[in-house]
Design a protein around this motif. Structure first.
Motif, mmCIF file in Angstrom:
data_model
loop_
_atom_site.group_PDB
_atom_site.id
_atom_site.type_symbol
_atom_site.label_atom_id
_atom_site.label_comp_id
_atom_site.label_asym_id
_atom_site.label_seq_id
_atom_site.Cartn_x
_atom_site.Cartn_y
_atom_site.Cartn_z
ATOM 1 N N LEU A 1 -5.390 -5.553 2.491
ATOM 2 C CA LEU A 1 -6.561 -4.691 2.376
ATOM 3 C C LEU A 1 -7.810 -5.562 2.504
ATOM 4 O O LEU A 1 -7.868 -6.652 1.939
ATOM 5 C CB LEU A 1 -6.570 -3.992 1.010
ATOM 6 C CG LEU A 1 -5.605 -2.833 0.815
ATOM 7 C CD1 LEU A 1 -5.604 -2.413 -0.632
ATOM 8 C CD2 LEU A 1 -5.988 -1.660 1.689
ATOM 9 N N LYS B 1 -14.042 -5.286 -0.110
ATOM 10 C CA LYS B 1 -14.968 -4.154 -0.160
ATOM 11 C C LYS B 1 -16.318 -4.496 0.482
ATOM 12 O O LYS B 1 -16.879 -3.715 1.237
ATOM 13 C CB LYS B 1 -15.166 -3.789 -1.636
ATOM 14 C CG LYS B 1 -16.061 -2.623 -1.870
ATOM 15 C CD LYS B 1 -15.277 -1.375 -1.998
ATOM 16 C CE LYS B 1 -16.220 -0.244 -2.356
ATOM 17 N NZ LYS B 1 -15.558 1.019 -2.297
ATOM 18 N N VAL C 1 -16.027 -4.278 4.177
ATOM 19 C CA VAL C 1 -15.810 -2.931 4.707
ATOM 20 C C VAL C 1 -17.139 -2.229 4.912
ATOM 21 O O VAL C 1 -17.344 -1.494 5.878
ATOM 22 C CB VAL C 1 -14.916 -2.119 3.747
ATOM 23 C CG1 VAL C 1 -14.834 -0.681 4.173
ATOM 24 C CG2 VAL C 1 -13.546 -2.718 3.691
ATOM 25 N N MET C 2 -18.076 -2.482 3.988
ATOM 26 C CA MET C 2 -19.335 -1.749 4.060
ATOM 27 C C MET C 2 -20.272 -2.311 5.114
ATOM 28 O O MET C 2 -21.320 -1.753 5.365
ATOM 29 C CB MET C 2 -20.004 -1.750 2.693
ATOM 30 C CG MET C 2 -19.036 -1.167 1.708
ATOM 31 S SD MET C 2 -19.625 -0.488 0.217
ATOM 32 C CE MET C 2 -21.133 0.256 0.527
ATOM 33 N N MET D 1 -13.715 -2.327 8.582
ATOM 34 C CA MET D 1 -13.519 -0.893 8.355
ATOM 35 C C MET D 1 -12.272 -0.396 9.082
ATOM 36 O O MET D 1 -11.475 0.372 8.533
ATOM 37 C CB MET D 1 -14.761 -0.140 8.839
ATOM 38 C CG MET D 1 -14.596 1.334 8.842
ATOM 39 S SD MET D 1 -15.513 2.206 7.627
ATOM 40 C CE MET D 1 -17.185 2.055 8.047
ATOM 41 N N ASP E 1 -9.380 -1.462 7.174
ATOM 42 C CA ASP E 1 -9.226 -0.622 5.986
ATOM 43 C C ASP E 1 -8.451 0.649 6.326
ATOM 44 O O ASP E 1 -7.449 0.978 5.691
ATOM 45 C CB ASP E 1 -10.629 -0.281 5.454
ATOM 46 C CG ASP E 1 -10.605 0.256 4.044
ATOM 47 O OD1 ASP E 1 -9.548 0.136 3.390
ATOM 48 O OD2 ASP E 1 -11.624 0.773 3.586
ATOM 49 N N PHE E 2 -8.897 1.342 7.372
ATOM 50 C CA PHE E 2 -8.221 2.584 7.758
ATOM 51 C C PHE E 2 -6.777 2.319 8.155
ATOM 52 O O PHE E 2 -5.863 3.054 7.802
ATOM 53 C CB PHE E 2 -8.983 3.251 8.918
ATOM 54 C CG PHE E 2 -10.102 4.117 8.459
ATOM 55 C CD1 PHE E 2 -9.953 5.490 8.389
ATOM 56 C CD2 PHE E 2 -11.308 3.571 8.075
ATOM 57 C CE1 PHE E 2 -10.987 6.296 7.946
ATOM 58 C CE2 PHE E 2 -12.341 4.358 7.631
ATOM 59 C CZ PHE E 2 -12.179 5.721 7.566
ATOM 60 N N VAL F 1 -4.631 1.632 5.081
ATOM 61 C CA VAL F 1 -4.398 2.785 4.215
ATOM 62 C C VAL F 1 -3.461 3.774 4.880
ATOM 63 O O VAL F 1 -2.510 4.264 4.275
ATOM 64 C CB VAL F 1 -5.738 3.458 3.849
ATOM 65 C CG1 VAL F 1 -5.484 4.764 3.134
ATOM 66 C CG2 VAL F 1 -6.566 2.530 3.001
ATOM 67 N N PHE F 2 -3.670 4.053 6.152
ATOM 68 C CA PHE F 2 -2.872 5.096 6.778
ATOM 69 C C PHE F 2 -1.515 4.589 7.247
ATOM 70 O O PHE F 2 -0.531 5.302 7.174
ATOM 71 C CB PHE F 2 -3.643 5.722 7.954
ATOM 72 C CG PHE F 2 -4.710 6.661 7.489
ATOM 73 C CD1 PHE F 2 -4.363 7.885 6.930
ATOM 74 C CD2 PHE F 2 -6.046 6.325 7.578
ATOM 75 C CE1 PHE F 2 -5.342 8.754 6.486
ATOM 76 C CE2 PHE F 2 -7.021 7.194 7.123
ATOM 77 C CZ PHE F 2 -6.679 8.406 6.588
#
Lengths: 445, 167
Positions: A347, A350, A353-354, A360, A363-364, A367-368
């Motif tokens: 992962l 944070k 990611v922003m 980003m 991240d997606f 997660v998926f």
């Protein structure tokens, strides 16, 4: 530790006193030299036979059920005992009252989602469970953890061990009849839990390890507070020993009770402090170093009498060693990343990611789809506070494991209780059960 | 057993040594916190009950309904329905969170790409009514008064050391 006076006595009726003058062994140096007073296996077996009562053949047995709602079973453990008077003839443990199907749940979760589930195995030392799973998953994916991540993991793992052993001590001694001492232990455990809250935000179910590292870096001010706690904890251990170690009530209830020799431990797959109290210096932190254990200097706590009292001594030594390990890790803490930069398996952070589109997307993706593991199977064992914990993962590719299996120490320790308690008095069963340190969340999964 | 040991045993030396430790706690400061009257401050990373952060520009939640949090949630306690607003933004029409299922692992906060869902310092969630555990979007947005201060800081890394002086 060779000056320990209790090693020179034979038989069950041992002298309570005579070791007040040996205060210098308070800072145990771990591996005791093989002194002449160390008991041999034959002596241990003879001692075991001496403590255990003769059972008349054909005696009229009484069957009683202890648990699952009994305060000294530390959870929902049930044991059906056959008694001859007050002597335990046999027992049949019954587990599974706390079964939550965590291994099955793992089969339809991605690797990232499994980490919080492993908290619920051994909820007294949750980070150790997180760590075991992440080590196994990293072995499967061939991930390297950055240096800083490894050191933070080592600190966290030892904090888990400290809180586990201090809680164990309080409960174990409370089972033998004290109340105040339990509160003293809980007060000191609170300092560890405060460190946990500062480090990851939770006090009990940490979910702090991640595939490829840890969730967060050390916060500001953590090092200072951690050093403070680690410096006074050994003093507190000296206090515990002052209260408990020489206390005649504790001594008589623990010394020579529940002898379990190394051969018995091997036969029943009993590991951790019970095995080390039987004179076997097996500790995976030393034997197969993981995290940063290969780079710090510590001793494996070993005792030789294999009874409840020596399991207490082993754990007290381990608390001191853990403090040493944490202080060394803080001294040697390298700079750099706390989590791997491998975009395919971890992962993202944070803050990235922003700001960064690449992070980003990572991240997606994570997660998926989950971390994409290759086909194959791994087994990884680590030393958790209660013993050896193994994680087996079989993967058929993709982000979810096909099968996860945890071999947790509590399960094996719980099943060994009838063998440990056979021939002992029923009142000692409480002491023996506490001394092998079973947590039912860990046992039933 | 030597004479010395007999004397020691008769004089309760072992018990007195232990009692000397417990006795000292009569005079040292107490560590107990009288909970309902006084409360401990939480650390800045504390994982309490969730909140949705408001976007000051639109007065709506920052959430863009990207579905990361309901996907990562290991206990599947988050339910999000997204829609497009008349001015072309993507936002969450519904955002329900079931606290009775939540295991407070903090993964939803960790994966949120816009820092919309955060975990607050609020931990006193006990209630007499089970329905109170189901937080809808309005309740979650109301919770943001409990959010840790650092989530309002512009740069995620610019969290000051001053906050570590929590207790």
């Amino acid at each position: 530790m060779s000056a320990d006076p209790h090693t020179d006595t034979h038989g069950a009726a041992v002298d309570t006193h005579g070791h007040d003058s040996h205060g210098h062994d308070a800072h145990g140096n771990g591996c005791a030299p093989a002194g002449p007073k160390r008991p041999t296996t034959e002596e241990l077996i003879a001692r075991k036979a001496a403590t255990r009562q003769e059972i008349e053949p054909g005696a009229d047995l009484m069957t009683i059920s202890i648990g699952p709602q009994h305060p000294s079973t530390h959870g929902v453990y049930r044991i059906v005992l056959d008694l001859d008077g007050e002597i335990i003839v046999d027992g049949r443990p019954e587990v599974g009252n706390l079964h939550r199907g965590i291994e099955k749940l793992c089969e339809n979760r991605t690797y990232h989602q499994i980490v919080p589930l492993t908290d619920r195995l051994d909820y007294i030392a949750s980070f150790a469970m997180n760590h075991g799973f992440c080590e196994a998953a990293e072995k499967l994916m061939g991930l390297e953890v950055p240096d800083r991540g490894r050191y933070i993991r080592t600190i966290a793992h030892e904090l888990a061990r400290l809180s586990n052993h201090i809680l164990w001590l309080g409960i174990h001694v409370m089972d033998l009849g004290t109340q105040t001492f339990f509160c003293i232990c809980f007060r000191d455990r609170e300092y560890i839990l405060d460190l946990w809250e500062m480090l990851c935000g939770a006090r009990l179910t940490h979910s702090f390890a991640r595939i490829g590292g840890v969730a967060k870096d050390l916060p500001d001010g953590f090092e200072y507070r951690c050093r403070k706690v680690m410096e006074f904890l050994p003093k507190r251990v000296a206090e515990y020993e002052r209260i408990v170690k020489n206390n005649r009530i504790y001594y008589k209830r623990a010394k020579g009770v529940g002898v379990f020799t190394a051969e018995d431990c091997y036969a029943w797959r009993v590991t951790g402090p019970p095995l080390r109290s039987a004179g076997i210096a097996r500790d995976l932190r030393k034997d197969e170093p993981y995290a940063a254990y290969g780079e710090v200097d510590f001793d494996v706590a070993v005792e030789y009498n294999a009874d409840v009292y020596d399991r207490f001594l082993v754990r007290m030594k381990e608390i001191r060693e853990s403090c040493k390990i944490i202080l060394q890790c803080l001294d040697q803490m390298p700079d750099g990343d706390f989590i791997s930069k491998d975009a395919g398996h971890v992962l993202p952070r944070k803050s990235e990611v922003m700001r960064q589109s690449g992070a980003m997307i990572q991240d997606f993706n994570q997660v998926f789809r989950g971390p994409q593991a290759p086909k194959g199977e791994v087994y990884r064992a680590i030393e958790v506070p209660k013993g050896e914990m193994g994680v087996y993962i079989r993967s058929e590719g993709g982000g979810k494991p096909a099968r996860v299996r945890f071999t947790t120490p509590s399960f094996y320790h719980g099943q060994a209780l009838p063998a440990l308690a056979k021939g002992e008095m029923i009142a000692d069963m409480v002491a023996i059960f506490a001394s092998i340190d079973v947590v039912l969340g860990d046992c039933d999964r | 057993m030597g004479l010395k040991d007999v004397v020691k045993k008769a004089a309760f030396v072992d018990i007195l040594r232990g009692m000397s430790v417990t006795g000292t706690y009569f005079v040292v400061d107490k560590v107990t916190v009288e909970y309902p009257k006084e409360k401990l401050q939480t650390y800045p990373r504390f994982r309490g009950i969730h909140a949705l952060i408001t976007d000051p520009d639109t007065q709506d939640a920052k959430c863009v309904a990207c579905m990361l949090c309901p996907t990562i949630c290991p206990s599947q306690c988050i339910h999000v329905v997204g829609e497009e607003t008349p001015d072309g933004r993507s936002h969450a029409k519904e955002f329900d969170l079931d606290l009775a299922r939540c295991i407070f692992c903090g993964l939803c906060e960790e994966v949120c790409p816009v820092a919309a869902i955060v975990m607050t310092r609020f931990y006193e969630g006990s209630t007499y009514d089970k329905r109170d555990f189901l937080l809808d979007k309005k309740a979650l947005m109301a919770n943001q008064v409990y959010a840790h201060k650092e989530v309002f800081v512009e740069k995620p890394e610019a969290t000051g050391a001053a906050k570590e002086e929590g207790r």
